[in-house]
Design a protein around this motif. Structure first.
Motif, short mmCIF file in Angstrom:
data_model
loop_
_atom_site.label_atom_id
_atom_site.label_comp_id
_atom_site.label_asym_id
_atom_site.label_seq_id
_atom_site.Cartn_x
_atom_site.Cartn_y
_atom_site.Cartn_z
N THR A 25 0.83 -1.21 0.00
CA THR A 25 0.00 0.00 0.00
C THR A 25 0.86 1.26 0.00
N VAL A 26 1.89 1.27 0.85
CA VAL A 26 2.78 2.43 0.90
C VAL A 26 3.49 2.62 -0.44
N SER A 27 3.99 1.52 -1.02
CA SER A 27 4.71 1.59 -2.30
C SER A 27 3.82 2.15 -3.41
N LEU A 28 2.62 1.62 -3.51
CA LEU A 28 1.71 2.06 -4.57
C LEU A 28 1.23 3.49 -4.32
N SER A 29 1.13 3.89 -3.06
CA SER A 29 0.76 5.28 -2.75
C SER A 29 1.84 6.23 -3.23
N VAL A 30 3.10 5.85 -3.03
CA VAL A 30 4.21 6.68 -3.51
C VAL A 30 4.18 6.77 -5.04
N ALA A 31 3.90 5.63 -5.69
CA ALA A 31 3.83 5.62 -7.15
C ALA A 31 2.71 6.53 -7.65
N THR A 32 1.57 6.48 -6.98
CA THR A 32 0.43 7.30 -7.38
C THR A 32 0.71 8.78 -7.20
N VAL A 33 1.25 9.13 -6.04
CA VAL A 33 1.55 10.54 -5.75
C VAL A 33 2.58 11.08 -6.74
N SER A 34 3.58 10.24 -7.08
CA SER A 34 4.63 10.70 -7.99
C SER A 34 4.09 10.96 -9.39
N ARG A 35 2.98 10.33 -9.76
CA ARG A 35 2.39 10.56 -11.08
C ARG A 35 1.42 11.74 -11.07
N ILE A 36 0.80 12.02 -9.91
CA ILE A 36 -0.20 13.08 -9.83
C ILE A 36 0.45 14.46 -9.78
N PHE A 37 1.48 14.60 -8.93
CA PHE A 37 2.11 15.90 -8.74
C PHE A 37 3.37 15.99 -9.60
N SER A 38 3.40 17.01 -10.45
CA SER A 38 4.48 17.11 -11.44
C SER A 38 5.85 17.30 -10.79
N TRP A 39 5.91 17.94 -9.61
CA TRP A 39 7.22 18.18 -8.99
C TRP A 39 7.91 16.87 -8.65
N PHE A 40 7.13 15.87 -8.21
CA PHE A 40 7.71 14.59 -7.81
C PHE A 40 8.23 13.80 -9.01
N ARG A 41 7.75 14.13 -10.21
CA ARG A 41 8.21 13.40 -11.39
C ARG A 41 9.68 13.67 -11.70
N ARG A 42 10.22 14.74 -11.13
CA ARG A 42 11.64 15.03 -11.35
C ARG A 42 12.54 14.08 -10.58
N ILE A 43 11.99 13.40 -9.58
CA ILE A 43 12.77 12.48 -8.77
C ILE A 43 12.46 11.05 -9.23
N TYR A 45 11.45 7.34 -9.35
CA TYR A 45 10.49 6.68 -8.47
C TYR A 45 11.16 5.85 -7.38
N THR A 46 12.21 5.13 -7.74
CA THR A 46 12.89 4.29 -6.74
C THR A 46 13.52 5.14 -5.64
N LEU A 47 14.02 6.32 -5.98
CA LEU A 47 14.59 7.19 -4.96
C LEU A 47 13.52 7.75 -4.04
N LEU A 48 12.34 8.03 -4.58
CA LEU A 48 11.23 8.47 -3.75
C LEU A 48 10.89 7.41 -2.70
N PHE A 289 6.87 -4.05 -9.46
CA PHE A 289 6.32 -4.53 -8.19
C PHE A 289 7.45 -4.83 -7.20
N VAL A 290 8.47 -5.56 -7.64
CA VAL A 290 9.57 -5.96 -6.76
C VAL A 290 10.42 -4.75 -6.39
N ASN A 291 10.72 -3.90 -7.36
CA ASN A 291 11.51 -2.70 -7.06
C ASN A 291 10.80 -1.81 -6.04
N SER A 292 9.49 -1.72 -6.16
CA SER A 292 8.71 -0.90 -5.23
C SER A 292 8.93 -1.36 -3.80
#
Length: 530
Positions: A25-43, A45-48, A289-292
């Motif tokens: 749940t935490v991993s997929l939440s990070v993935a979702t947030v990183s796609r919704i907010f453009s600022w997070f797309r600069r980082i 995903y694995t580092l987030l 999935f595994v990387n997350s």
């Protein structure tokens, strides 16, 4: 008693499932947030995920206990297989000299380059320092390679980075296993014995990997069942790793070998294009999935209290890792240029140097150090410190290096061009269908003609867009030639597979068009450049 034991086992299973669901749940939440907010797309995903894991560790929220067996036996095989499946042997072959030098000689230099200064300037003995060097020799450029692809960095640069990591992990793991017996006092270091054991590890892994890879490749020629073929690739990844490890070889080398064979040979002769797409998408999902999970857990397992006690060791380890990486990339890189006549330049070497991150494999090796060794905690702290530095400092600044060194490619244009080519093909097929289909008496003929006019109008718009892209970016014409070459080779390979399934051919024939078409494309490109 039996009832209590069963109840206790059920409780453990339930607890493990709950922990797994929380992590997911935490991993997929990070993935979702990183796609919704453009600022997070600069980082990346694995580092987030690592950053979120660090935040959880800082407030002392532990998601799950991270054991080395969990990474090595559950997480590592799919990550290795997916990378090997997607890497093109033709591209890897062109860069085999630098990849081989970085993965073999580079690992040796990295181990010694870390171990000698650490043993000299800290309280760690040389055998313990060698284990630390072996743990830190394994590179993990997942986020960097993803960044390369997103920004459109050169294919050669991406291939070298990914190919080095594939073989580097195997060599580093083998080196660690060879060195771990020295501080335990059960083995003495001997160059002939070490070389022989290294050859055994690699030989068993590569040999069994070839047998399984080619065996599954020829097996899938006999039938066309996408779900079964997809399942066979999953079984081959885990089965090869476990079997090779059981027989005393390197499971990492075995999985990489199987992935290369199935991705470059088996998928061509035993799978139709639709099946290849299904299998590729399955492994793309599994790797995501595994990387997350892995990168989130890396951050979550940090022990800040223990790290603070070994800051001097961590600082020395970081300096030696970065320094030896510089020597490996620039020294062996220019040697590769001299041996093979390659044209890698200092800008590409700089990105390869700075992009040599450490991650899950290094942590798994550090955690697998026997608990009876006095320096075990120091090794773990040093590895975690180096991993954090490479992920959060080097990982977050690699994009700056790419842009400042003018290595950002034309990926957006290439993607738009590929999409336009696909639309043109699809619309042409629709037109052919409308021209050939038997017109229904229940439908007015004018309606058919109207539909054709609509499709032709869309097709004209798409062709105008393709022409505009070709005019602005002449290098995009190479994509069309490459796609045509792949389609022709696929048709030839599919034909041989059909003959084998029908019993009209008892062995596979190597495609003859591949080398011929490669030479033709190279000739055309050379003439265009002239």
């Amino acid at each position: 008693m039996e009832f209590e034991a069963a109840t206790s086992a059920d409780a453990v299973i339930k607890q493990n499932l709950e922990q797994f669901l929380v992590v997911l749940t935490v991993s997929l939440s990070v993935a979702t947030v990183s796609r919704i907010f453009s600022w997070f797309r600069r980082i990346p995903y694995t580092l987030l995920l690592v950053i979120v894991g660090l935040g959880l560790a800082f407030v002392n929220v532990r998601l799950v206990n991270l054991s080395p067996e969990l990474i090595l036996e559950i997480f590592l095989p799919p990550l290795l297989f997916e990378a090997a499946w997607n890497i093109r042997w033709r591209d890897l072959q062109e860069s085999l000299v630098p990849v081989g030098l970085f993965a073999i000689a580079g690992v040796i230099i990295s181990i010694l380059g870390v171990a000698l200064p650490v043993s000299q300037f800290t309280g760690l003995s040389l055998p313990i320092a060698l284990l630390l060097g072996a743990s830190l020799a394994a590179t993990d450029p997942v986020s960097v390679v993803a960044l390369f692809r997103e920004l459109g960095a050169g294919k050669r640069l991406t291939t070298v980075m990914e190919g080095e990591s594939l073989f580097n992990d195997g060599v580093a793991v083998v080196a660690f296993l060879l060195l771990v017996g020295i501080p335990l006092g059960v083995e003495e270091f001997s160059i002939p014995v070490t070389v022989a054991r290294f050859g055994t590890f690699v030989g068993i892994g590569a040999g069994l990997g070839c047998l399984i890879g080619y065996g599954i490749s020829y097996l899938t020629q006999r039938f066309d069942f996408p779900l079964v073929e997809q399942s066979l690739t999953l079984v081959s990844a885990y089965g090869t790793y476990l079997l090779v490890e059981e027989l005393g070889g390197s499971g990492v080398i075995g999985v990489v070998t199987v992935g290369l064979i199935l991705g470059n040979f088996g998928s061509r002769i035993g799978m139709n294009p639709r099946t290849r797409l299904i299998v590729s998408e399955f492994w793309e999902f599994l790797a995501f999935f595994v990387n997350s999970i892995v990168f989130l857990l890396i951050g979550d397992q940090i022990n800040f209290g223990s790290l603070s006690k070994n800051l001097d060791l961590i600082a020395i380890a970081i300096l030696t890792v970065v320094g030896t990486r510089f020597v490996v990339i620039f020294g062996l890189g220019y040697l590769s240029n001299a041996l093979k006549g390659s044209t890698f330049n200092w800008r590409e070497f700089t990105v390869l140097w700075w992009g040599g991150l450490r991650g899950g494999v290094s942590i798994a090796l550090a955690l697998s150090v026997p608990t009876i060794l006095d320096g075990r905690q120091e090794i773990i702290d040093a590895v975690f410190g180096v991993v954090l530095f490479t992920l959060l400092v080097q990982g977050l600044t690699t994009q700056v290096f790419l842009k400042r060194l003018d290595l950002v490619g034309d990926q957006p244009q290439r993607q738009a061009y590929s999409e336009a080519i696909a639309r043109r093909t699809a619309l042409n097929r629709v037109l052919n269908f409308l021209a050939e289909v038997e017109q229904s008496p229940d439908i007015d003929p004018d309606f058919y003609r109207y539909q054709q006019q609509l499709v032709r109008g869309q097709l004209r718009d798409v062709e105008d867009g393709i022409t505009k892209l070709q005019t602005q970016n002449p290098q995009l014409l190479a994509i069309t030639m490459e796609q045509l070459r792949e389609e022709l080779v696929d048709i030839e390979a599919d034909t041989y597979a059909e003959y084998i399934r029908a019993g009209r051919l008892n062995r596979n024939l190597s495609p003859v068009l591949q080398s011929v078409l490669d030479q033709a494309i190279e000739k055309v490109m050379t003439e265009d450049e002239a």
